[in-house]
Motif scaffolding. Structure first.
Motif, PDB file in Angstrom:
ATOM      1  N   LYS A 123     -16.149  -5.877 -19.511  1.00  0.00           N
ATOM      2  CA  LYS A 123     -14.720  -5.393 -19.138  1.00  0.00           C
ATOM      3  C   LYS A 123     -14.743  -5.084 -17.646  1.00  0.00           C
ATOM      4  O   LYS A 123     -13.804  -5.231 -16.815  1.00  0.00           O
ATOM      5  CB  LYS A 123     -14.706  -3.861 -19.845  1.00  0.00           C
ATOM      6  CG  LYS A 123     -14.271  -3.834 -21.434  1.00  0.00           C
ATOM      7  CD  LYS A 123     -14.218  -2.756 -22.108  1.00  0.00           C
ATOM      8  CE  LYS A 123     -13.863  -2.929 -23.459  1.00  0.00           C
ATOM      9  NZ  LYS A 123     -13.695  -1.439 -24.090  1.00  0.00           N
ATOM     10  N   LEU A 124     -15.881  -4.748 -16.977  1.00  0.00           N
ATOM     11  CA  LEU A 124     -16.155  -4.614 -15.474  1.00  0.00           C
ATOM     12  C   LEU A 124     -16.018  -5.942 -15.221  1.00  0.00           C
ATOM     13  O   LEU A 124     -15.446  -6.026 -14.049  1.00  0.00           O
ATOM     14  CB  LEU A 124     -17.612  -3.863 -15.295  1.00  0.00           C
ATOM     15  CG  LEU A 124     -18.201  -3.972 -13.791  1.00  0.00           C
ATOM     16  CD1 LEU A 124     -16.747  -3.206 -12.867  1.00  0.00           C
ATOM     17  CD2 LEU A 124     -19.408  -3.178 -13.763  1.00  0.00           C
ATOM     18  N   TYR A 125     -16.655  -6.680 -15.388  1.00  0.00           N
ATOM     19  CA  TYR A 125     -16.661  -8.413 -14.893  1.00  0.00           C
ATOM     20  C   TYR A 125     -15.112  -8.791 -14.788  1.00  0.00           C
ATOM     21  O   TYR A 125     -14.836  -9.537 -13.872  1.00  0.00           O
ATOM     22  CB  TYR A 125     -17.614  -9.179 -15.681  1.00  0.00           C
ATOM     23  CG  TYR A 125     -17.554 -10.729 -15.077  1.00  0.00           C
ATOM     24  CD1 TYR A 125     -18.288 -10.957 -13.796  1.00  0.00           C
ATOM     25  CD2 TYR A 125     -16.914 -11.704 -15.623  1.00  0.00           C
ATOM     26  CE1 TYR A 125     -18.365 -12.048 -13.394  1.00  0.00           C
ATOM     27  CE2 TYR A 125     -16.883 -12.860 -14.993  1.00  0.00           C
ATOM     28  CZ  TYR A 125     -17.424 -13.078 -13.850  1.00  0.00           C
ATOM     29  OH  TYR A 125     -17.561 -14.493 -13.362  1.00  0.00           O
ATOM     30  N   ASN A 126     -14.465  -8.515 -15.717  1.00  0.00           N
ATOM     31  CA  ASN A 126     -13.145  -9.094 -16.093  1.00  0.00           C
ATOM     32  C   ASN A 126     -11.987  -8.238 -14.970  1.00  0.00           C
ATOM     33  O   ASN A 126     -10.786  -8.679 -14.947  1.00  0.00           O
ATOM     34  CB  ASN A 126     -12.571  -8.969 -17.387  1.00  0.00           C
ATOM     35  CG  ASN A 126     -13.197 -10.059 -18.378  1.00  0.00           C
ATOM     36  OD1 ASN A 126     -13.705 -11.027 -17.751  1.00  0.00           O
ATOM     37  ND2 ASN A 126     -13.641  -9.733 -19.478  1.00  0.00           N
ATOM     38  N   THR A 127     -12.613  -7.210 -14.076  1.00  0.00           N
ATOM     39  CA  THR A 127     -11.682  -6.695 -13.423  1.00  0.00           C
ATOM     40  C   THR A 127     -11.032  -7.651 -12.273  1.00  0.00           C
ATOM     41  O   THR A 127     -11.969  -8.586 -11.756  1.00  0.00           O
ATOM     42  CB  THR A 127     -12.430  -5.593 -12.551  1.00  0.00           C
ATOM     43  OG1 THR A 127     -12.893  -4.765 -13.510  1.00  0.00           O
ATOM     44  CG2 THR A 127     -11.523  -4.821 -11.492  1.00  0.00           C
ATOM     45  N   ASP A 128      -9.703  -7.508 -11.993  1.00  0.00           N
ATOM     46  CA  ASP A 128      -9.209  -8.584 -11.237  1.00  0.00           C
ATOM     47  C   ASP A 128      -9.658  -7.991  -9.658  1.00  0.00           C
ATOM     48  O   ASP A 128      -8.888  -6.975  -9.119  1.00  0.00           O
ATOM     49  CB  ASP A 128      -7.452  -8.545 -11.344  1.00  0.00           C
ATOM     50  CG  ASP A 128      -6.824  -9.538 -10.506  1.00  0.00           C
ATOM     51  OD1 ASP A 128      -7.703 -10.420  -9.852  1.00  0.00           O
ATOM     52  OD2 ASP A 128      -5.671  -9.498 -10.436  1.00  0.00           O
ATOM     53  N   ILE A 129     -10.178  -8.961  -9.133  1.00  0.00           N
ATOM     54  CA  ILE A 129     -10.483  -8.885  -7.514  1.00  0.00           C
ATOM     55  C   ILE A 129      -9.889 -10.030  -6.867  1.00  0.00           C
ATOM     56  O   ILE A 129     -10.684 -10.254  -5.829  1.00  0.00           O
ATOM     57  CB  ILE A 129     -12.117  -8.413  -7.158  1.00  0.00           C
ATOM     58  CG1 ILE A 129     -12.830  -9.466  -7.896  1.00  0.00           C
ATOM     59  CG2 ILE A 129     -12.031  -6.941  -7.895  1.00  0.00           C
ATOM     60  CD1 ILE A 129     -14.296  -9.256  -7.445  1.00  0.00           C
TER      61      ILE A 129
END
Length: 314
Positions: A123-129
Protein backbone atom coordinates in the motif's frame (compact mmCIF):
# COMPACT_ATOMS: atom_id res chain seq x y z
CA UNK A 1 6.48 -17.16 -8.43
CA UNK A 2 8.32 -13.93 -9.16
CA UNK A 3 7.30 -13.87 -12.83
CA UNK A 4 3.55 -14.11 -12.10
CA UNK A 5 3.39 -11.36 -9.49
CA UNK A 6 4.07 -7.66 -9.67
CA UNK A 7 7.50 -6.91 -8.26
CA UNK A 8 8.09 -4.37 -5.50
CA UNK A 9 11.76 -3.35 -5.07
CA UNK A 10 12.70 -2.62 -1.45
CA UNK A 11 16.11 -1.37 -0.36
CA UNK A 12 17.83 -1.55 3.00
CA UNK A 13 21.36 -0.43 3.91
CA UNK A 14 23.34 -2.05 6.70
CA UNK A 15 26.69 -2.83 8.21
CA UNK A 16 27.52 -5.69 10.58
CA UNK A 17 26.22 -3.78 13.60
CA UNK A 18 22.75 -3.31 12.20
CA UNK A 19 22.34 -6.77 10.65
CA UNK A 20 20.28 -8.16 13.58
CA UNK A 21 17.79 -5.29 13.32
CA UNK A 22 17.60 -5.74 9.57
CA UNK A 23 16.54 -9.36 10.04
CA UNK A 24 13.78 -8.31 12.45
CA UNK A 25 12.61 -5.56 10.08
CA UNK A 26 12.43 -7.96 7.11
CA UNK A 27 10.61 -10.58 9.19
CA UNK A 28 7.93 -8.11 10.28
CA UNK A 29 7.59 -6.58 6.82
CA UNK A 30 7.04 -9.86 5.02
CA UNK A 31 4.72 -11.14 7.75
CA UNK A 32 2.32 -8.23 7.14
CA UNK A 33 2.76 -7.69 3.40
CA UNK A 34 0.14 -8.61 0.83
CA UNK A 35 0.77 -12.00 -0.76
CA UNK A 36 -0.31 -10.57 -4.12
CA UNK A 37 3.18 -9.14 -4.76
CA UNK A 38 6.75 -10.33 -5.02
CA UNK A 39 9.12 -8.38 -2.77
CA UNK A 40 12.58 -8.03 -4.26
CA UNK A 41 14.76 -6.99 -1.33
CA UNK A 42 18.18 -5.44 -1.91
CA UNK A 43 20.56 -5.09 1.03
CA UNK A 44 23.14 -2.41 0.28
CA UNK A 45 26.39 -2.80 2.18
CA UNK A 46 30.15 -2.46 1.93
CA UNK A 47 31.55 -5.67 3.40
CA UNK A 48 28.86 -7.54 5.34
CA UNK A 49 30.05 -10.64 7.20
CA UNK A 50 29.14 -13.85 5.33
CA UNK A 51 27.71 -15.49 8.46
CA UNK A 52 25.39 -12.54 8.94
CA UNK A 53 24.27 -12.77 5.33
CA UNK A 54 23.26 -16.40 5.83
CA UNK A 55 21.27 -15.52 8.93
CA UNK A 56 19.45 -12.73 7.09
CA UNK A 57 18.68 -14.99 4.11
CA UNK A 58 16.67 -17.23 6.45
CA UNK A 59 13.99 -14.50 6.44
CA UNK A 60 13.29 -15.03 2.74
CA UNK A 61 9.78 -16.25 1.90
CA UNK A 62 8.10 -17.75 -1.16
CA UNK A 63 7.08 -14.32 -2.41
CA UNK A 64 10.37 -12.56 -1.73
CA UNK A 65 14.07 -12.59 -2.55
CA UNK A 66 17.06 -11.09 -0.74
CA UNK A 67 20.12 -9.90 -2.63
CA UNK A 68 23.25 -8.32 -1.13
CA UNK A 69 24.82 -5.53 -3.15
CA UNK A 70 28.23 -4.11 -2.23
CA UNK A 71 28.64 -0.41 -2.87
CA UNK A 72 32.17 -0.30 -1.53
CA UNK A 73 33.64 0.95 -4.80
CA UNK A 74 31.00 3.71 -5.02
CA UNK A 75 31.76 4.89 -1.50
CA UNK A 76 35.51 4.76 -2.00
CA UNK A 77 35.17 7.12 -4.98
CA UNK A 78 33.17 9.64 -2.95
CA UNK A 79 34.36 9.09 0.62
CA UNK A 80 35.59 12.66 1.06
CA UNK A 81 32.05 14.11 0.83
CA UNK A 82 30.48 11.97 3.57
CA UNK A 83 30.07 13.88 6.83
CA UNK A 84 29.75 11.46 9.76
CA UNK A 85 29.32 11.71 13.51
CA UNK A 86 28.35 9.54 16.50
CA UNK A 87 26.46 6.38 15.47
CA UNK A 88 26.06 7.34 11.80
CA UNK A 89 27.78 5.18 9.20
CA UNK A 90 28.54 5.91 5.56
CA UNK A 91 25.86 3.39 4.59
CA UNK A 92 23.25 6.02 5.44
CA UNK A 93 24.17 7.89 2.25
CA UNK A 94 23.35 4.94 -0.03
CA UNK A 95 19.83 6.20 -0.76
CA UNK A 96 21.29 8.95 -2.96
CA UNK A 97 22.80 6.39 -5.36
CA UNK A 98 19.96 3.89 -5.76
CA UNK A 99 18.24 5.63 -8.69
CA UNK A 100 21.41 5.66 -10.80
CA UNK A 101 22.63 2.19 -9.85
CA UNK A 102 19.26 0.53 -10.44
CA UNK A 103 18.00 2.19 -13.66
CA UNK A 104 15.47 -0.61 -14.24
CA UNK A 105 13.20 0.89 -11.57
CA UNK A 106 11.06 4.00 -11.82
CA UNK A 107 10.05 3.86 -8.16
CA UNK A 108 11.68 2.19 -5.16
CA UNK A 109 11.04 1.88 -1.44
CA UNK A 110 13.89 2.58 0.98
CA UNK A 111 13.61 1.43 4.61
CA UNK A 112 15.90 1.85 7.61
CA UNK A 113 16.83 -1.24 9.60
CA UNK A 114 15.68 -0.06 13.04
CA UNK A 115 11.98 -0.50 12.31
CA UNK A 116 9.05 -2.85 12.75
CA UNK A 117 6.54 -3.00 9.91
CA UNK A 118 2.96 -3.65 10.99
CA UNK A 119 1.23 -2.41 7.83
CA UNK A 120 1.15 -3.69 4.27
CA UNK A 121 4.13 -2.13 2.45
CA UNK A 122 2.50 -2.73 -0.92
CA UNK A 123 0.00 0.00 0.00
CA UNK A 124 2.89 2.33 0.75
CA UNK A 125 4.64 1.43 -2.50
CA UNK A 126 1.45 2.04 -4.51
CA UNK A 127 1.27 5.66 -3.34
CA UNK A 128 1.15 7.94 -6.39
CA UNK A 129 4.28 10.11 -6.52
CA UNK A 130 4.38 10.66 -10.26
CA UNK A 131 4.81 14.42 -9.79
CA UNK A 132 7.02 14.32 -6.65
CA UNK A 133 10.59 13.34 -5.83
CA UNK A 134 9.68 11.37 -2.71
CA UNK A 135 6.90 10.37 -0.37
CA UNK A 136 7.76 10.47 3.33
CA UNK A 137 6.25 11.16 6.74
CA UNK A 138 7.01 14.30 8.75
CA UNK A 139 9.90 13.92 11.20
CA UNK A 140 8.15 13.49 14.54
CA UNK A 141 11.24 14.47 16.54
CA UNK A 142 11.14 17.98 15.06
CA UNK A 143 7.55 18.35 16.18
CA UNK A 144 8.08 16.95 19.70
CA UNK A 145 11.43 18.61 20.54
CA UNK A 146 11.34 22.39 20.02
CA UNK A 147 15.14 22.75 19.76
CA UNK A 148 15.19 20.48 16.73
CA UNK A 149 12.14 22.21 15.24
CA UNK A 150 13.94 25.54 15.48
CA UNK A 151 17.01 23.98 13.87
CA UNK A 152 15.25 23.03 10.63
CA UNK A 153 13.54 26.42 10.42
CA UNK A 154 16.59 28.55 11.22
CA UNK A 155 19.25 26.41 9.51
CA UNK A 156 17.54 24.70 6.58
CA UNK A 157 14.71 27.17 5.92
CA UNK A 158 12.10 24.42 6.20
CA UNK A 159 8.98 24.56 8.35
CA UNK A 160 9.25 21.98 11.11
CA UNK A 161 6.01 20.25 10.05
CA UNK A 162 7.34 20.00 6.47
CA UNK A 163 10.66 18.37 7.38
CA UNK A 164 10.48 14.64 6.62
CA UNK A 165 12.21 11.62 8.05
CA UNK A 166 14.24 9.81 5.38
CA UNK A 167 14.22 6.40 7.07
CA UNK A 168 10.97 5.43 5.35
CA UNK A 169 11.24 6.79 1.84
CA UNK A 170 9.33 6.12 -1.35
CA UNK A 171 11.66 7.42 -4.06
CA UNK A 172 10.64 8.47 -7.55
CA UNK A 173 13.79 7.04 -9.12
CA UNK A 174 12.79 8.31 -12.57
CA UNK A 175 12.66 11.91 -11.34
CA UNK A 176 15.85 11.43 -9.31
CA UNK A 177 17.63 10.57 -12.54
CA UNK A 178 15.94 13.27 -14.62
CA UNK A 179 16.78 15.97 -12.07
CA UNK A 180 20.22 14.55 -11.18
CA UNK A 181 19.49 14.47 -7.45
CA UNK A 182 22.70 12.57 -6.78
CA UNK A 183 24.83 15.33 -8.31
CA UNK A 184 22.81 17.98 -6.47
CA UNK A 185 23.72 16.20 -3.25
CA UNK A 186 27.41 16.03 -4.17
CA UNK A 187 27.48 19.73 -5.03
CA UNK A 188 25.58 20.76 -1.89
CA UNK A 189 27.74 18.63 0.40
CA UNK A 190 30.84 20.41 -0.87
CA UNK A 191 29.33 23.79 0.02
CA UNK A 192 27.58 23.05 3.32
CA UNK A 193 28.03 20.58 6.16
CA UNK A 194 24.70 19.59 7.66
CA UNK A 195 25.97 18.02 10.84
CA UNK A 196 22.79 17.20 12.73
CA UNK A 197 20.92 14.59 10.70
CA UNK A 198 23.32 14.63 7.79
CA UNK A 199 21.95 12.84 4.70
CA UNK A 200 18.41 13.52 5.88
CA UNK A 201 19.09 17.25 5.96
CA UNK A 202 20.49 17.16 2.44
CA UNK A 203 17.45 15.26 1.17
CA UNK A 204 15.07 17.72 2.78
CA UNK A 205 16.81 20.73 1.25
CA UNK A 206 17.06 19.16 -2.21
CA UNK A 207 13.53 17.74 -2.28
CA UNK A 208 11.81 20.81 -0.77
CA UNK A 209 8.46 21.49 -2.48
CA UNK A 210 8.64 18.10 -4.24
CA UNK A 211 7.39 15.91 -1.39
CA UNK A 212 4.20 13.91 -0.88
CA UNK A 213 3.61 13.70 2.85
CA UNK A 214 2.55 10.38 4.32
CA UNK A 215 0.58 10.11 7.52
CA UNK A 216 2.71 9.63 10.63
CA UNK A 217 1.49 6.06 11.00
CA UNK A 218 4.01 5.10 8.30
CA UNK A 219 6.93 6.35 10.42
CA UNK A 220 5.96 6.55 14.11
CA UNK A 221 8.76 6.92 16.62
CA UNK A 222 8.62 5.42 20.10
CA UNK A 223 8.33 8.97 21.46
CA UNK A 224 5.21 9.80 23.45
CA UNK A 225 3.00 11.97 21.26
CA UNK A 226 -0.58 12.63 22.42
CA UNK A 227 -1.35 14.20 19.03
CA UNK A 228 -0.81 10.89 17.20
CA UNK A 229 -4.12 9.37 16.07
CA UNK A 230 -3.15 7.55 12.85
CA UNK A 231 -3.10 3.81 12.34
CA UNK A 232 0.25 2.38 13.45
CA UNK A 233 1.93 0.89 10.35
CA UNK A 234 5.69 1.33 10.87
CA UNK A 235 7.49 1.85 14.19
CA UNK A 236 10.87 3.56 13.99
CA UNK A 237 13.16 3.13 17.02
CA UNK A 238 15.32 6.24 16.79
CA UNK A 239 17.94 8.06 18.89
CA UNK A 240 18.13 6.22 22.24
CA UNK A 241 14.56 4.87 22.18
CA UNK A 242 15.76 1.37 21.36
CA UNK A 243 14.20 -1.73 22.99
CA UNK A 244 17.43 -3.70 22.53
CA UNK A 245 19.16 -1.20 24.86
CA UNK A 246 16.39 -0.10 27.24
CA UNK A 247 13.26 -1.53 28.87
CA UNK A 248 10.05 0.45 29.11
CA UNK A 249 10.33 1.72 25.54
CA UNK A 250 7.02 2.47 23.86
CA UNK A 251 6.11 -0.27 21.35
CA UNK A 252 8.83 -2.58 22.69
CA UNK A 253 6.44 -5.55 22.65
CA UNK A 254 6.09 -5.31 18.86
CA UNK A 255 9.86 -5.41 18.46
CA UNK A 256 10.33 -8.48 20.63
CA UNK A 257 7.41 -10.28 18.98
CA UNK A 258 9.30 -10.28 15.68
CA UNK A 259 12.80 -10.53 17.12
CA UNK A 260 11.78 -13.84 18.65
CA UNK A 261 11.08 -15.20 15.18
CA UNK A 262 14.62 -14.55 13.94
CA UNK A 263 17.96 -16.20 14.57
CA UNK A 264 19.15 -13.05 16.30
CA UNK A 265 16.74 -13.18 19.25
CA UNK A 266 19.26 -14.44 21.82
CA UNK A 267 21.88 -11.94 20.67
CA UNK A 268 19.39 -9.08 20.95
CA UNK A 269 18.39 -10.18 24.45
CA UNK A 270 22.07 -10.27 25.39
CA UNK A 271 22.47 -6.73 24.02
CA UNK A 272 19.66 -5.57 26.30
CA UNK A 273 20.98 -7.37 29.36
CA UNK A 274 24.56 -6.19 28.90
CA UNK A 275 23.89 -2.55 28.04
CA UNK A 276 25.87 -0.83 30.77
CA UNK A 277 25.27 2.29 32.83
CA UNK A 278 28.31 3.76 31.14
CA UNK A 279 26.75 3.22 27.71
CA UNK A 280 23.46 4.73 28.89
CA UNK A 281 25.35 7.74 30.18
CA UNK A 282 27.04 8.01 26.80
CA UNK A 283 23.60 8.08 25.17
CA UNK A 284 22.60 11.00 27.39
CA UNK A 285 25.79 12.87 26.48
CA UNK A 286 25.26 12.18 22.78
CA UNK A 287 21.67 13.45 22.93
CA UNK A 288 22.79 16.62 24.69
CA UNK A 289 25.47 17.07 22.03
CA UNK A 290 22.76 16.87 19.38
CA UNK A 291 20.75 19.57 21.16
CA UNK A 292 23.85 21.75 21.50
CA UNK A 293 24.74 21.23 17.84
CA UNK A 294 21.22 22.17 16.79
CA UNK A 295 21.41 25.39 18.80
CA UNK A 296 24.87 26.20 17.47
CA UNK A 297 23.88 25.70 13.84
CA UNK A 298 20.62 27.60 14.32
CA UNK A 299 22.61 30.64 15.47
CA UNK A 300 25.41 30.33 12.93
CA UNK A 301 25.40 33.43 10.67
CA UNK A 302 26.95 31.32 7.92
CA UNK A 303 24.51 28.43 8.05
CA UNK A 304 22.65 27.37 4.90
CA UNK A 305 19.55 29.53 5.39
CA UNK A 306 21.49 32.67 6.29
CA UNK A 307 23.87 32.17 3.39
CA UNK A 308 20.99 31.67 0.95
CA UNK A 309 19.21 34.74 2.32
CA UNK A 310 22.28 36.88 1.69
CA UNK A 311 22.72 35.46 -1.79
CA UNK A 312 19.08 36.05 -2.72
CA UNK A 313 19.13 39.61 -1.39
CA UNK A 314 21.85 40.69 -3.83
Amino acid sequence: MCSTKREIPIFFATDDNYAPFLAVAINSMLDNASKEYFYKIFVLTTDLDEKLKKQILIEKTENSSIEFVSLKDELDKMSEIFHLRDYYSKETYYRFFIARLFPQYEKILYLDCDIIVLGDVSKLYNTDISDKYVAAAPEEVMAVVNTFGEYVEKTLDIQRDKYFNAGILLINAKKFRENNIEQQFVDLSKEYVFALTQDQDYLNVICKNNIKYLDLGWNKTSFENPAFTDELKIIHYKIHHKPWHYTGIKYEEQFWKYAEKTGFHNLLKEMLASYSDEEKKRDEIMYQKMLDLAIKDSNDPNNYKNSMDRLNSK
